[in-house]
Scaffold this active site. Structure first.
Site, PDB file in Angstrom:
ATOM      1  N   ASN A 171     -26.339 128.261  17.984  1.00 44.35           N
ATOM      2  CA  ASN A 171     -26.883 128.904  16.779  1.00 44.35           C
ATOM      3  C   ASN A 171     -27.585 130.230  17.068  1.00 44.35           C
ATOM      4  O   ASN A 171     -27.490 131.159  16.273  1.00 44.35           O
ATOM      5  CB  ASN A 171     -27.763 127.940  15.969  1.00 44.35           C
ATOM      6  CG  ASN A 171     -28.918 127.376  16.737  1.00 44.35           C
ATOM      7  OD1 ASN A 171     -28.860 127.263  17.955  1.00 44.35           O
ATOM      8  ND2 ASN A 171     -29.980 127.022  16.048  1.00 44.35           N
ATOM      9  N   GLU A 211     -36.099 121.409  22.679  1.00 45.58           N
ATOM     10  CA  GLU A 211     -36.243 122.027  21.351  1.00 45.58           C
ATOM     11  C   GLU A 211     -35.141 121.437  20.496  1.00 45.58           C
ATOM     12  O   GLU A 211     -33.961 121.735  20.701  1.00 45.58           O
ATOM     13  CB  GLU A 211     -36.078 123.555  21.430  1.00 45.58           C
ATOM     14  CG  GLU A 211     -37.099 124.279  22.291  1.00 45.58           C
ATOM     15  CD  GLU A 211     -38.508 124.273  21.729  1.00 45.58           C
ATOM     16  OE1 GLU A 211     -38.717 123.745  20.617  1.00 45.58           O
ATOM     17  OE2 GLU A 211     -39.401 124.777  22.422  1.00 45.58           O
ATOM     18  N   CYS A 266     -32.959 125.911  13.443  1.00 41.64           N
ATOM     19  CA  CYS A 266     -33.786 124.696  13.488  1.00 41.64           C
ATOM     20  C   CYS A 266     -35.074 124.865  12.692  1.00 41.64           C
ATOM     21  O   CYS A 266     -35.697 123.878  12.325  1.00 41.64           O
ATOM     22  CB  CYS A 266     -34.069 124.294  14.925  1.00 41.64           C
ATOM     23  SG  CYS A 266     -34.529 125.668  15.967  1.00 41.64           S
ATOM     24  N   GLU A 292     -42.154 126.658  24.321  1.00 45.50           N
ATOM     25  CA  GLU A 292     -41.572 127.842  24.956  1.00 45.50           C
ATOM     26  C   GLU A 292     -42.322 129.068  24.445  1.00 45.50           C
ATOM     27  O   GLU A 292     -43.124 128.979  23.514  1.00 45.50           O
ATOM     28  CB  GLU A 292     -40.090 127.950  24.586  1.00 45.50           C
ATOM     29  CG  GLU A 292     -39.283 126.772  25.081  1.00 45.50           C
ATOM     30  CD  GLU A 292     -37.792 126.996  24.936  1.00 45.50           C
ATOM     31  OE1 GLU A 292     -37.253 126.696  23.864  1.00 45.50           O
ATOM     32  OE2 GLU A 292     -37.180 127.495  25.911  1.00 45.50           O
TER      33      GLU A 292
HETATM   34  P1  NAD Z   1     -25.295 119.652  20.719  1.00 46.43           P
HETATM   35  O1  NAD Z   1     -26.654 119.111  20.829  1.00 46.43           O
HETATM   36  O2  NAD Z   1     -24.133 118.736  20.967  1.00 46.43           O
HETATM   37  O3  NAD Z   1     -25.071 120.880  21.755  1.00 46.43           O
HETATM   38  C1  NAD Z   1     -26.099 121.707  22.259  1.00 46.43           C
HETATM   39  C2  NAD Z   1     -25.816 122.013  23.736  1.00 46.43           C
HETATM   40  O4  NAD Z   1     -25.873 120.810  24.490  1.00 46.43           O
HETATM   41  C3  NAD Z   1     -24.429 122.611  24.024  1.00 46.43           C
HETATM   42  O5  NAD Z   1     -24.524 123.546  25.077  1.00 46.43           O
HETATM   43  C4  NAD Z   1     -23.629 121.392  24.479  1.00 46.43           C
HETATM   44  O6  NAD Z   1     -22.535 121.726  25.294  1.00 46.43           O
HETATM   45  C5  NAD Z   1     -24.672 120.636  25.268  1.00 46.43           C
HETATM   46  N1  NAD Z   1     -24.422 119.206  25.430  1.00 46.43           N
HETATM   47  C6  NAD Z   1     -23.765 118.370  24.567  1.00 46.43           C
HETATM   48  N2  NAD Z   1     -23.704 117.137  25.093  1.00 46.43           N
HETATM   49  C7  NAD Z   1     -24.347 117.166  26.281  1.00 46.43           C
HETATM   50  C8  NAD Z   1     -24.625 116.186  27.285  1.00 46.43           C
HETATM   51  N3  NAD Z   1     -24.231 114.921  27.166  1.00 46.43           N
HETATM   52  N4  NAD Z   1     -25.313 116.569  28.388  1.00 46.43           N
HETATM   53  C9  NAD Z   1     -25.726 117.837  28.528  1.00 46.43           C
HETATM   54  N5  NAD Z   1     -25.476 118.815  27.620  1.00 46.43           N
HETATM   55  C10 NAD Z   1     -24.808 118.477  26.508  1.00 46.43           C
HETATM   56  O7  NAD Z   1     -25.155 120.335  19.320  1.00 46.43           O
HETATM   57  P2  NAD Z   1     -23.827 120.520  18.434  1.00 46.43           P
HETATM   58  O8  NAD Z   1     -22.922 119.335  18.467  1.00 46.43           O
HETATM   59  O9  NAD Z   1     -23.230 121.793  18.844  1.00 46.43           O
HETATM   60  O10 NAD Z   1     -24.476 120.605  16.989  1.00 46.43           O
HETATM   61  C11 NAD Z   1     -24.651 119.413  16.267  1.00 46.43           C
HETATM   62  C12 NAD Z   1     -25.896 119.451  15.430  1.00 46.43           C
HETATM   63  O11 NAD Z   1     -27.018 119.680  16.278  1.00 46.43           O
HETATM   64  C13 NAD Z   1     -25.981 120.570  14.411  1.00 46.43           C
HETATM   65  O12 NAD Z   1     -25.341 120.244  13.236  1.00 46.43           O
HETATM   66  C14 NAD Z   1     -27.467 120.699  14.236  1.00 46.43           C
HETATM   67  O13 NAD Z   1     -27.947 119.746  13.316  1.00 46.43           O
HETATM   68  C15 NAD Z   1     -28.013 120.387  15.594  1.00 46.43           C
HETATM   69  N6  NAD Z   1     -28.337 121.599  16.385  1.00 46.43           N
HETATM   70  C16 NAD Z   1     -29.621 121.953  16.467  1.00 46.43           C
HETATM   71  C17 NAD Z   1     -29.960 123.092  17.177  1.00 46.43           C
HETATM   72  C18 NAD Z   1     -31.379 123.525  17.291  1.00 46.43           C
HETATM   73  O14 NAD Z   1     -31.624 124.704  17.553  1.00 46.43           O
HETATM   74  N7  NAD Z   1     -32.319 122.641  17.170  1.00 46.43           N
HETATM   75  C19 NAD Z   1     -28.974 123.861  17.786  1.00 46.43           C
HETATM   76  C20 NAD Z   1     -27.639 123.448  17.699  1.00 46.43           C
HETATM   77  C21 NAD Z   1     -27.348 122.321  16.988  1.00 46.43           C
END
Ligand code: NAD
Length: 458
Positions: A134, A232, A266, A434
Site C-alpha cells: 500500500n 504495524e 491502515c 516506528e
Molecule cells: P499480507 O499481510 O499478506 O502481505 C504483507 C507482506 O507480508 C507482503 O510483503 C507479503 O509478501 C508478506 N507475507 C505474506 N505472508 C507471509 C508469511 N507467511 N511470512 C512472511 N511474510 C509474509 O497482506 P495482503 O494479502 O497483501 O493484503 C491483505 C489485507 O491486509 C488487505 O486487504 C489489508 O486489509 C491488509 N493490509 C494492511 C496493511 C497495513 O498497512 N496495515 C498493508 C497491506 C495490507
C-alpha cells in the site's frame, strides 16, 4: 533444470505488465543473510559520523531521482502522482533524519555505589523488513533508515505486487557508497522469501507491516527464537465529529480522510461517527464532496484517487459492498482495478463492513448521541491505530483523546504520519513504534556495564 519463479508487476490502472522480476528462493535469502552479516560487522565498527555521511548521500541520491521514483510508484502501485512525489520525499527526509540519529545515539551514565555504570546501545545485527504494497516506499524506509543508522544491515522483502521502487532504492544506496550487502532487496513470495527471513537464525529482528492475520503468524514464529519484532497491522479508525465542531470543515475533510490511496491505508478513517444533532447537515455537505472526487488516471495531476492495487483487492472490496451502494462517486470503466468512492449510511455498527478492515474506498457513517456514546463506539473495535476528533471544545478534545485507545490521534485534522513523531498501534493494530525521536533505539540492545572503582579483590 530448476524453474525460476517470476513475479509479474502489473500497472493497476491498465493491467499492463510493467516488469517481471525473479522471486527470491530460500537459498537466495540464506546467501543474502551471510552477505548482510559480513557487511554489518564493518558498518557497526565505522565511526557514527561516517555512517551518517553515507546515509545523507543516500538521501541526496533519492532526492536526485525523486521524480523517477514517483513515476515508478504511479506505474506499479497506481498512486496519484502528487502522493507518489510525497512518498519519495518521505524516504529522503527519513534518511536525513535518521542520519542525524546515528551521531546522537547514546547510552546513559547511571549513578551507582562503588563504581561507574554506563549503558551502551548496540546494533542488533541483520534486520528483516517485510513491506506491504500500500505504501511501498515509505514503509520500506521506516524500517530501513533507522535500522541502518543504528548500525544494522537490512534485508528488505517488498510485497509481491510492488518490488520496483524498492529495487531502485537498493541501486541508489550503492550509488551513494553504502557498502555492498548492507541494504539488500529481495522480491519474493511471502510464504517463501518472507517466511525464510522470519525463521532465519541469522536475522535478529523482523519489522512487518501488513495484514493482522499474517502479523499474528509471524509473531508466533518469532516466539521460537525470541526474535525481536515490530508489527504495524490493520486499522478501522474513527473520525468523530461533535456538534460543536466546524461541521462544514469536518464534512469537507471527510472524503480524503479515507479515500486517499484509494482507501488502502491502515490509518484510513473508515468509521465516520457524527453527533445526531448535526448528522443531516453533515450528510448534506459530505454528499457532493464525495460525488465530485476525481477518480482516474493516476499520472494526471488533477486526479484525486486512482485504482486499487490488484484484482484480488478489488474482489475483496466487492465482497463487502456493491459498486453504486450508499453515497458514491464515479470510477472509470474498462481495464484497471477501479472502485468508486463510497460512504454507507444506515449500517449496523456490528456488521462486517463496519468492523473489518476493507482496505478500499469505503467508509460507514454512524450517528451517536453524546460524548460517552462516541467514545464507546470509537473503542468498539479490535484495532487501535488512528483516529480524528472534530470539536471546538479544548476540554472535550483532551478528554476524548485520552479515552480513545489508539496510537495516533489528531484533533481537527486527519494527520497520522510525520517522520518526527512516533507511529504505531494499540490492541491488534500492532506492537512497538516506528518513526520519531526514538526510532533508532528499536534497532538496538541495551548493554549495561559496571566498572568497579574498588581495587582488585584481595
Ligand atoms: P499480507 O499481510 O499478506 O502481505 C504483507 C507482506 O507480508 C507482503 O510483503 C507479503 O509478501 C508478506 N507475507 C505474506 N505472508 C507471509 C508469511 N507467511 N511470512 C512472511 N511474510 C509474509 O497482506 P495482503 O494479502 O497483501 O493484503 C491483505 C489485507 O491486509 C488487505 O486487504 C489489508 O486489509 C491488509 N493490509 C494492511 C496493511 C497495513 O498497512 N496495515 C498493508 C497491506 C495490507
Amino acid at each position: 533444470m530448476l524453474e525460476v519463479l517470476k513475479l509479474d508487476v502489473l500497472n493497476p490502472a491498465t493491467e499492463d505488465i510493467v516488469a517481471t522480476v525473479p522471486a527470491a528462493t530460500a537459498q537466495d535469502v540464506d546467501a543474502a543473510v551471510a552477505r548482510a552479516a559480513r557487511a554489518q560487522e564493518q558498518w557497526a565498527a565505522a565511526a557514527p559520523a561516517d555512517r551518517a555521511r553515507l546515509l545523507r548521500r543516500f538521501a541526496a541520491q533519492v532526492d536526485d531521482h525523486l521524480e523517477e521514483l514517483a513515476r515508478l510508484e504511479v506505474r506499479e502501485a497506481g498512486h496519484v502522482i502528487g502522493n507518489a512525489r510525497w512518498e519519495a520525499g518521505n524516504v529522503r527526509d527519513l534518511l536525513d533524519y535518521s542520519a542525524g540519529g546515528a551521531e546522537r545515539l547514546s547510552g546513559r551514565q547511571i549513578p551507582v555505589p562503588g563504581g561507574l555504570n554506563v549503558t551502551v546501545l548496540e546494533p542488533l545485527g541483520v534486520v528483516g523488513v517485510i513491506a506491504p504494497w500500500n505504501f511501498p516506499m515509505p514503509i520500506a524506509a521506516w524500517g530501513t533508515a533507522p535500522a541502518l543508522a543504528a548500525g544494522n544491515a537490512v534485508i528488505l522483502k517488498p510485497a509481491e505486487t510492488t518490488p520496483l521502487t524498492a529495487l531502485r532504492l537498493a541501486e541508489l544506496a550503492l550509488a551513494a557508497g553504502l557498502p555492498e550487502g548492507l541494504f539488500q532487496v529481495l522480491p519474493g513470495e511471502g510464504a517463501v522469501a518472507g517466511n525464510t527471513l522470519v525463521e532465519h537464525p541469522g536475522v535478529a529482528k523482523i519489522v512487518f507491516t501488513g495484514s493482522t492475520g499474517v502479523g499474528k503468524r509471524i509473531m508466533a514464529s518469532c516466539a521460537d527464537r525470541v526474535k525481536r519484532l515490530t508489527l504495524e497491522l490493520g486499522g478501522k479508525s474513527p473520525n468523530i465529529v461533535f456538534a460543536d465542531a466546524d461541521v462544514e470543515a469536518a464534512a469537507l475533510a471527510t472524503p480524503m480522510s479515507y479515500l486517499d490511496n484509494s482507501g488502502q491505508d491502515c490509518c484510513a478513517r473508515t468509521r465516520v461517527l457524527v453527533q445526531r444533532s448535526v448528522y443531516d447537515r453533515f450528510l448534506e455537505t459530505v454528499r457532493p464532496a464525495i460525488e465530485s472526487v476525481v477518480v482516474g488516471d493516476p499520472s494526471d495531476e488533477k486526479t484525486q484517487m486512482g485504482p486499487l492495487i490488484s484484482r484480488t483487492q478489488l474482489d475483496r472490496v466487492r465482497a463487502y459492498v456493491t459498486p453504486g451502494e450508499g453515497i458514491h462517486g464515479t470510477a472509470p470503466e474498462g481495464p484497471g482495478f477501479w472502485f468508486p468512492p463510497t460512504l454507507l449510511t444506515d449500517v449496523d455498527p456490528r456488521s462486517p463492513v463496519a468492523t473489518e478492515e476493507v482496505f478500499g474506498p469505503v467508509a460507514v457513517v454512524i450517528p451517536f448521541e453524546d460524548e460517552a456514546d462516541a467514545i464507546r463506539l470509537a473503542n468498539a473495535t479490535e484495532y487501535g491505530l488512528s483516529g480524528s476528533i472534530w470539536t471546538r471544545d479544548v476540554g472535550r478534545a483532551l478528554r476524548v483523546s485520552a479515552a480513545v485507545k489508539a496510537g495516533n490521534l489528531s484533533v481537527n485534522s486527519h494527520s497520522s504520519v510525520r517522520y518526527w513523531t512516533p507511529f504505531g498501534g494499540y490492541k491488534q493494530s500492532g506492537l512497538g513504534r516506528e518513526l520519531g525521536p526514538d526510532a533508532l533505539t528499536a534497532f538496538t540492545e541495551t548493554k549495561n556495564v559496571f566498572i568497579s572503582t574498588e581495587g582488585p579483590a584481595q
